[in-house]
Design a protein around this motif. Sequence first.
Motif, PDB file in Angstrom:
ATOM      1  N   PHE A 158       7.011   0.403   1.697  1.00  0.00           N
ATOM      2  CA  PHE A 158       6.818   1.649   2.453  1.00  0.00           C
ATOM      3  C   PHE A 158       5.401   2.178   2.242  1.00  0.00           C
ATOM      4  O   PHE A 158       4.728   2.587   3.194  1.00  0.00           O
ATOM      5  N   LEU A 159       4.942   2.204   0.981  1.00  0.00           N
ATOM      6  CA  LEU A 159       3.612   2.737   0.693  1.00  0.00           C
ATOM      7  C   LEU A 159       2.529   1.900   1.351  1.00  0.00           C
ATOM      8  O   LEU A 159       1.553   2.438   1.892  1.00  0.00           O
ATOM      9  N   GLU A 160       2.669   0.585   1.302  1.00  0.00           N
ATOM     10  CA  GLU A 160       1.668  -0.278   1.927  1.00  0.00           C
ATOM     11  C   GLU A 160       1.645  -0.094   3.436  1.00  0.00           C
ATOM     12  O   GLU A 160       0.576  -0.072   4.052  1.00  0.00           O
ATOM     13  N   SER A 161       2.824   0.038   4.038  1.00  0.00           N
ATOM     14  CA  SER A 161       2.862   0.186   5.497  1.00  0.00           C
ATOM     15  C   SER A 161       2.261   1.512   5.950  1.00  0.00           C
ATOM     16  O   SER A 161       1.778   1.625   7.070  1.00  0.00           O
ATOM     17  N   ARG A 162       2.294   2.545   5.063  1.00  0.00           N
ATOM     18  CA  ARG A 162       1.729   3.846   5.427  1.00  0.00           C
ATOM     19  C   ARG A 162       0.295   4.006   4.964  1.00  0.00           C
ATOM     20  O   ARG A 162      -0.300   5.075   5.132  1.00  0.00           O
ATOM     21  N   GLY A 163      -0.290   3.001   4.359  1.00  0.00           N
ATOM     22  CA  GLY A 163      -1.697   3.055   3.980  1.00  0.00           C
ATOM     23  C   GLY A 163      -1.978   3.753   2.672  1.00  0.00           C
ATOM     24  O   GLY A 163      -3.122   4.174   2.435  1.00  0.00           O
ATOM     25  N   TYR A 164      -0.979   3.895   1.795  1.00  0.00           N
ATOM     26  CA  TYR A 164      -1.219   4.514   0.492  1.00  0.00           C
ATOM     27  C   TYR A 164      -1.751   3.446  -0.464  1.00  0.00           C
ATOM     28  O   TYR A 164      -1.094   2.434  -0.710  1.00  0.00           O
TER      29      TYR A 164
END
Length: 681
Positions: free
Chosen positions: A269-275
């Motif tokens: 989730f974090l990678e997909s949202r650019g975090y």
Amino acid sequence: AMDEIRKLHAQLRQAQDEAPRRSGLTEANCVDIIQMLGREGLVNLAHTSNGREYMTCERLEHEVEVAIQQSGGRVVILALPSLVGVGTDWIRKCLEDVLRRRQDLQVIQAEVVSSSYLDGLRDRVIMAVEEVGYLPMADIISLTALPIDFVQSSLLPLLPPGYTVQPSAVFTAAHGQRVRNRLRGALRGCRQPVTLEALSAKCSVDLKVAAEVAAGLIRGKELAGELSGVLFTPAAYARRREAAVKLQWDSNQFLSAEFLESWGVGSAFLESRGYTGLQLPSVFAKPEMVEQAFVNLVGDLQVAGICEVYPGLPAVFGAADVAVLVQRWEGRPGFQCVELLGTAFCTEEFLSTVSAKCKTQLTGLAKVRTAQPRINSSDNRKGKKKQAEPTHASRFDTDDLVQAVLRSRYPDLSSESLAAIVERTRSPVHAELQHLVEAECSPAGGGRGRCEAEARVQDLFDLVFLGVKALQKLGMKDDASLVAHLFRTCAAPIVDLIIDMRVAELGGDEVGPVSASSRGVAIDAIEADRSRSAISLRRAVEEIKMNDVDVVLDVLLSALQESHLFCRKPSAKREKELLVGFRQEYHSALRQRSAVDTVDVVSLHMLTCISRSLGVHLIVPHDVWALEAICSKLPAVGMEATASEIGAILEKLDAHEDAPEDHSISAELQSATATLLSLYP
């Protein structure tokens, strides 16, 4: 082939008829001849199980087909030899020909099944599904007694339109619509992520059916949300999660594992949202925040040599996170020679300073002398003193000493860090302690040590406590003379001992011996060290001058605690032990008549009365005025009548102190003594 067989048969019969009777062929010869013809390929006959009959392949195929039909369209291959009466080898060859010729027959494992039999099974399955609208695959396997692969590949495709075939069940269109509506309502009512396992169990629906229905609803835009594996997340929850994660990331610059778990957020989730950030065991943090924490940490270490991990890092950073950060920071400028002790970073220079400070204080404590030895009340008039036992430096607690040094300068240091630093500095401090012990044990060693002074303070504090208690019970706490005597002989020496130890801890003797006139100078020297406080000690000096009985105990306790000396009020057991000791002391002196002075004899009587009647002890000056005042306050029965008599005797003794001995006064004194002994045998 049959014509040739008949022709051969006619020739054989003719040969038998023409030959003499005795030369005819036997049955065994006929069997051998047929077998020979079969081996030569001239005939192809299948012999029966008994070996007396033969049949052609065409007849054998017919018999096999009849056996299959008579068995209802399903027969075990191993049962055909017994049904047809032909050997297994001939049955297998014949069955291969039959299967090539007839497409409605097929072999399933070790059985021959016909299409008509499958049609019958299909009808049975349809009837079972129609009864309840839903039939699990396990029930279908039990009903047909066929392998699941064959059922799914050959039997279920025979079902007419209107039936839904799933890997785990078969159900009607009406039942499928009911399941779909039920799942759609349940999914629309979800406000939190839910697993399809829990949903399917609650709705009594197969998991695969639930997954297919949920995927179809999402594709058809009848349901707002996303399906990840078997986890369904409503769209409203997903929007709240996005906002919460963004707010937490922007405001705190880190995401704790507990927070991520509560919202069901993972690394994908974090990678997909650019975090992008630093992944620690229990925290996902921004690199900028971690770098700023390192800069602050290095700055604090350069100033003080010690820095707590918290609040430099947020409290959610656990020990494992800090360990990972230490590995990343190791070797960087400003972070060399740094140890993590408990929850504090310490430089080697800081640890060396702590060890040196403890050694200095330990050396000062070893120089402490007992200010005033314990005074025996029975020998007070004669000026005799009872010396205390020497105390060695081995009784010092090095751990307490290190803790006192750290607490005085770093009061906010955590207990975990404090214990770790104590453990780290124990060896050098203990080595210094051993050196002092060896010095004390040597002939040149004459120091008494802090423990002796503490024991002396405790003894004096016990006397102050019991004296105050006696004055309160006698109702004489406003008697300025007795209160002043108590404070002068017991309370003031406690303050002097405290000041002496505090000055010795500083390692300086510039204030000289502590006395009433030099107390202020000594306290100023103590307060000059910014790491130490002497507020309670200065107040104790002032309150003792005021002779306030009500506050003296609390003031002394505060001064002791401020100086890391811990005295406690005597317990009932301790008080009883003191009283027993006093009584034995007074009784021994009184019975032995060791005192030749009449005033001394009378004072011993008075002290015996006090220790018996009040259950407390008071340091009483051996003066006429004090004895008369105490005597008048004794509450024992019969003491009132004797009080005035004793007072008069004491006045006469005071008036004739320098005159020759008066025998009449001595007789009165003996009478008063007898009265006292009768009251207090």
